[in-house]
Design an enzyme around this catalytic site. Structure first.
Site: not given
Ligand code: VG1
Ligand code: CO
Length: 546
Positions: A18, A114-115, A280, A282, A284-285, A379
């Site tokens: 990761t 992030s989220h 979201d 941070d 990026d989405r 992103k």
């Molecule tokens: C999730 C999303 C993935 C994205 C990742 C990081 O990962 O599905 O598409 O790249 O979050 O996004 P996972 O392994 O939980 O499915 V972010 O906004 O945390 O940079």
């Molecule tokens: Co993010």
């Protein structure tokens, strides 16, 4: 300057493979925990970092400011020449990428989960980005992981906290700490990509109103400066604009469940709103919403690719596009019609970085609402919103009409993701072990009235550096371009999250308005038969449908 070296012990850190470390705040705030990870990053940097620039910032969540002060003292002990840190400790992920690239920094540390929810009981995260502005590759993250298993000391310079509230320079030891405007470089970059005059004219039209929901996460200041500042949208266009340590108790994941207020507002004919967007934790989405119409992220990527000529930065054509494996195949159809390559990568932005660096692709995206381009190596949520605004300004049609017309031309890849959160890890492991065991017998089988054409565990060889990534998700390919994909999340911090990705290709325009979940019901049934989700996990329904 006094450098203090503290004895420490190896620790259970990131999962190998990761790109960063995400844990509960209470784990991160144990003495030495953050320090061990940061020192493990610094121990893997070459000696040339001495005198070079490091970029530092985060999404403003709880523990952000504490972590920044610790990292500044450690960066000084490592001998960085300069640390660029966002005012208030703020830098969105795409902004950090932009700052690294613009200032030719050696790399950057981004503090975000992030989220994932924030606050004292929430999550914290940290990752290292390389000089290209993108997440560190697997070679680097593996080396950091190995170091965390043997680390026995970390170093920091004894110094008081730096005032992050005001722009300017101070020094810690031999290192200059420069507090920068977190928005300026980013906003300037966006202005070179899009037709700001045209977007400003759209935002000034009496019939057009937009709302941007920053979800009390990092994009508030960015959206205010760009949409309300540079583009002249009315004050109040950006809601929930102030980044809060706990995101106001919310869950800054821009999907119909966690951004329900925005979806409801756009569905209300009295709101007068024509365009909605959210981002979201941070930044990026993104989520794109039209009047009573949610754009599926996979469709969004395809629409951006198909309409690239509307945007000045991409009007010269696209080198290629890329999508993560679970993302719908809608963009593949656009690539075919444009005669450009389309790459299918594992989930996670680092795989796109390699293709972007090599100039093989211009746009890329994921089903989880992350889209981006070669302008940075992350992103970029607000970038996608500006891209959509630029398309709307150029085409002068509502969002829903643009998407429907896209479907008429290319067919519709009806798509949904079903998430089962917080499953016991042992049960998730069992589900995958049994599923993998079944793969050889699936091809040719008829299940729920559909014929399985192929089934495999996705593996990827990077076409640029030849590196290999295995076990990136189980995919079951069905007749007629439909698919079911099973994957475990790599970003959760509690138990396991099972993601089931459902996709059905519908060419016939007369069927495009069948509700998504209705159209996908046979695939849900098939997924259950193949993976025994209810029997193994005890769950009857997903927690989040997006
Ligand atoms: C999730 C999303 C993935 C994205 C990742 C990081 O990962 O599905 O598409 O790249 O979050 O996004 P996972 O392994 O939980 O499915 V972010 O906004 O945390 O940079
Ligand atoms: Co993010």
């Amino acid at each position: 300057m006094r450098v203090v070296t503290v004895c420490t012990k190896p620790f259970a850190g990131q999962k190998p493979g990761t790109s960063g470390l995400r844990k509960k705040v209470k784990v991160f705030s144990q003495p030495g925990y953050l320090e061990n990870f940061v020192q493990s990053i610094f121990d893997n940097l070459p000696n040339e970092v001495k005198g070079k620039t490091l970029v530092l910032g985060g999404d403003g969540r709880y523990f952000n400011d504490t972590a920044i002060q610790i990292i500044l003292r450690m960066a000084a002990a490592t001998g960085f020449g300069r640390v660029l840190v966002g005012r208030g400790g703020i830098l969105s992920t795409p902004a950090a990428s932009a700052v690294i690239r613009k200032h030719a920094a050696f790399g950057g540390i981004i503090l975000s989960a992030s989220h994932n929810p924030g606050g004292p009981a929430g999550d914290f995260g940290i990752k290292y980005n390389l000089a290209n502005g993108g997440p560190a590759n697997e070679t680097f993250t593996e080396a950091v992981y190995q170091r965390t298993q043997s680390i026995n000391r970390y170093s920091c310079v004894e110094a008081p906290d730096v005032d992050l509230g005001a722009l300017g320079e101070t020094t810690i030891g031999i290192t200059t700490v420069q507090v920068i405007d977190p928005v300026a470089d980013y906003a300037e970059l966006q202005e070179t990509l899009f037709d700001f005059d045209r977007i400003a004219a759209l935002l000034a039209r009496p019939g057009f109103r937009m709302r941007f929901d920053a979800m009390h996460a990092v994009t508030g200041p960015y959206a205010q400066a760009i949409l309300e500042g540079r583009l002249g949208a009315p004050a109040g266009t950006v809601v929930n604009a102030i980044p809060l340590p706990d995101f106001g108790g919310g869950h800054p994941d821009p999907n119909p469940v966690y951004a329900a207020d925005l979806v409801t507002a756009l569905a209300d004919p009295h709101s007068g709103l024509s365009f909605g967007a959210a981002s979201d934790g941070d930044g990026d989405r993104n989520m794109i919403v039209g009047r009573d119409f949610i754009v599926s992220p996979s469709d969004s990527l395809a629409v951006l690719a198909a309409n690239h000529a509307c945007v000045p930065a991409y009007s010269g054509g696209l080198a290629g596009v890329a999508r993560s494996m679970p993302t719908s195949c809608a963009v593949d159809r656009v690539a075919r019609s444009l005669g450009i390559p389309c790459f299918e990568t594992p989930t996670g932005w680092k795989f796109f970085g390699s293709l972007l660096d090599a100039g093989k692709v211009t746009l890329c995206g994921e089903e989880s609402a992350g889209t981006g381009s070669n302008h940075v190596r992350e992103k970029d949520g607000l970038w996608a919103v500006l891209f959509w605004l630029n398309i709307l300004a150029a085409r002068n049609e509502p969002v829903a009409e643009i998407v429907r017309e896209h479907w008429r031309k290319f067919g519709r890849n009806v798509y949904s993701r079903h998430d089962y959160e917080g499953i016991e890890t042992a049960k998730a492991d069992r589900l995958f072990a049994e599923l993998r065991g079944k793969l050889p017998e699936l091809p040719g089988a008829e299940i729920s009235g559909m014929r399985v054409e192929a089934a495999d565990d996705f593996a990827y060889t990077d076409p640029v550096d030849g590196s290999r990534s295995e076990k990136q998700g189980v995919r079951v390919l069905l007749q007629g371009g439909s698919r079911v994909v099973f994957r475990l999340s790599g970003t959760g911090t509690e138990g396991a999250t099972l993601r089931v990705y459902l996709e059905r290709y519908v060419a016939d325009a007369a069927l495009h308005d069948v509700p998504t979940q209705t159209a996908l019901a046979p695939l849900v049934e098939l997924a259950e038969k193949i993976a025994n989700i209810t029997a193994i996990t005890g769950r009857n329904a997903p927690d989040v449908i997006s």
